[in-house]
Design a protein around this motif. Sequence first.
Motif, PDB file in Angstrom:
ATOM      1  N   SER A  78      66.726 -55.288  -5.904  1.00 53.45           N
ATOM      2  CA  SER A  78      65.925 -54.332  -7.077  1.00 53.45           C
ATOM      3  C   SER A  78      66.953 -53.426  -6.956  1.00 53.45           C
ATOM      4  O   SER A  78      66.462 -52.335  -7.473  1.00 53.45           O
ATOM      5  CB  SER A  78      64.506 -53.437  -6.082  1.00 53.45           C
ATOM      6  N   GLN A 113      65.027 -48.435  -8.102  1.00 53.04           N
ATOM      7  CA  GLN A 113      63.909 -49.244  -7.876  1.00 53.04           C
ATOM      8  C   GLN A 113      62.935 -49.121  -6.415  1.00 53.04           C
ATOM      9  O   GLN A 113      61.513 -48.849  -6.616  1.00 53.04           O
ATOM     10  CB  GLN A 113      63.809 -50.695  -8.736  1.00 53.04           C
ATOM     11  N   PHE A 160      61.573 -45.711  -6.038  1.00 52.15           N
ATOM     12  CA  PHE A 160      60.265 -45.684  -6.855  1.00 52.15           C
ATOM     13  C   PHE A 160      58.893 -46.410  -5.783  1.00 52.15           C
ATOM     14  O   PHE A 160      58.218 -46.540  -5.926  1.00 52.15           O
ATOM     15  CB  PHE A 160      60.793 -46.213  -7.969  1.00 52.15           C
ATOM     16  N   SER A 178      63.016 -54.850  -2.045  1.00 49.43           N
ATOM     17  CA  SER A 178      61.754 -54.315  -2.410  1.00 49.43           C
ATOM     18  C   SER A 178      60.674 -54.872  -1.468  1.00 49.43           C
ATOM     19  O   SER A 178      60.123 -53.134  -1.387  1.00 49.43           O
ATOM     20  CB  SER A 178      61.469 -54.983  -4.353  1.00 49.43           C
ATOM     21  N   ASP A 210      57.264 -59.700  -9.548  1.00 51.69           N
ATOM     22  CA  ASP A 210      58.985 -60.217  -9.555  1.00 51.69           C
ATOM     23  C   ASP A 210      59.830 -61.599  -9.214  1.00 51.69           C
ATOM     24  O   ASP A 210      59.664 -61.953  -8.349  1.00 51.69           O
ATOM     25  CB  ASP A 210      60.114 -59.279  -8.682  1.00 51.69           C
ATOM     26  N   ASP A 215      58.326 -56.041 -12.967  1.00 45.46           N
ATOM     27  CA  ASP A 215      59.884 -56.256 -13.355  1.00 45.46           C
ATOM     28  C   ASP A 215      59.809 -56.832 -14.592  1.00 45.46           C
ATOM     29  O   ASP A 215      59.510 -58.117 -14.783  1.00 45.46           O
ATOM     30  CB  ASP A 215      60.773 -56.692 -11.500  1.00 45.46           C
ATOM     31  N   ARG A 221      65.285 -49.300 -16.009  1.00 44.82           N
ATOM     32  CA  ARG A 221      66.075 -50.052 -15.290  1.00 44.82           C
ATOM     33  C   ARG A 221      65.842 -51.600 -15.931  1.00 44.82           C
ATOM     34  O   ARG A 221      66.085 -50.942 -17.197  1.00 44.82           O
ATOM     35  CB  ARG A 221      65.825 -50.911 -14.162  1.00 44.82           C
ATOM     36  N   LEU A 281      59.645 -51.472 -16.282  1.00 43.37           N
ATOM     37  CA  LEU A 281      58.587 -52.166 -15.261  1.00 43.37           C
ATOM     38  C   LEU A 281      57.333 -51.979 -16.242  1.00 43.37           C
ATOM     39  O   LEU A 281      56.757 -50.749 -16.836  1.00 43.37           O
ATOM     40  CB  LEU A 281      58.518 -50.904 -13.678  1.00 43.37           C
ATOM     41  N   CYS A 339      53.778 -51.408 -15.203  1.00 42.18           N
ATOM     42  CA  CYS A 339      52.772 -50.403 -14.543  1.00 42.18           C
ATOM     43  C   CYS A 339      51.198 -50.947 -15.156  1.00 42.18           C
ATOM     44  O   CYS A 339      50.926 -49.983 -16.356  1.00 42.18           O
ATOM     45  CB  CYS A 339      53.184 -49.224 -14.142  1.00 42.18           C
TER      46      CYS A 339
END
Length: 217
Positions: free
Chosen positions: A45, A49, A52, A75, A140, A166, A208, A211, A213
């Motif tokens: 990650s 990230q 985040f 992560s 991910d 991700d 990145r 993502l 969400c």
Amino acid sequence: MSEFQNITPANISEYADLHTSDLPVFLQELERETYVKSINPRMLSGKLQGQFLNLICRMIKPENILEIGTFTGYSALSMAYGMSEKSHLYTIEVNPEQEEIIRKYIEKSGFSEQITLIIGEAKNEIPNFKNDFFELIFLDADKINYPLYYELLMPKLKKGGVLIADNALWSGAVTNENSKDKEVVALQMFNDLVQNDKTSQNVLLPFRDGLMCVVKV
């Protein structure tokens, strides 16, 4: 010459990295070891990230977290660093060869009592959790199964809970409607599935590699 002419995504990424709080030393060590020993270190990650995910944990204060796809553990440990003392994180990794490095850094982190590592196929392990159990899920894993994972994971997410996936942009390849690549097609299906889900609210962040969400409403 315009002062904006020489600005590149790499410049912006570097600037963002320099203006993002550092994560603990053990995560910096894990990143270095991953790049030395792993075949695909870019799967990690990384700082932006990781921070985040850490901030998301601090904001929503989840009691139970699920991660699908541990890789070397960066992560997971980023999220753990943002957990409360009452939180617990379950992380599922399909590759048993990663277990040694994951457990090594879980021990280094001091979160061994709050993290459960499961080595196995996520599609087989997810049904073992009860419904409405998690406040935060981070996805991910293998992109081919993203649509399946979404269908399996949403019942496990509490109302008001957050799911973050991700690689939802896959380097922009998802914008190619004529793609025949299996991973691209799966991610397009996943993004459409999320977009059309009336039980959730979503935003796709161009951050990145993208993502997605999702909040369960």
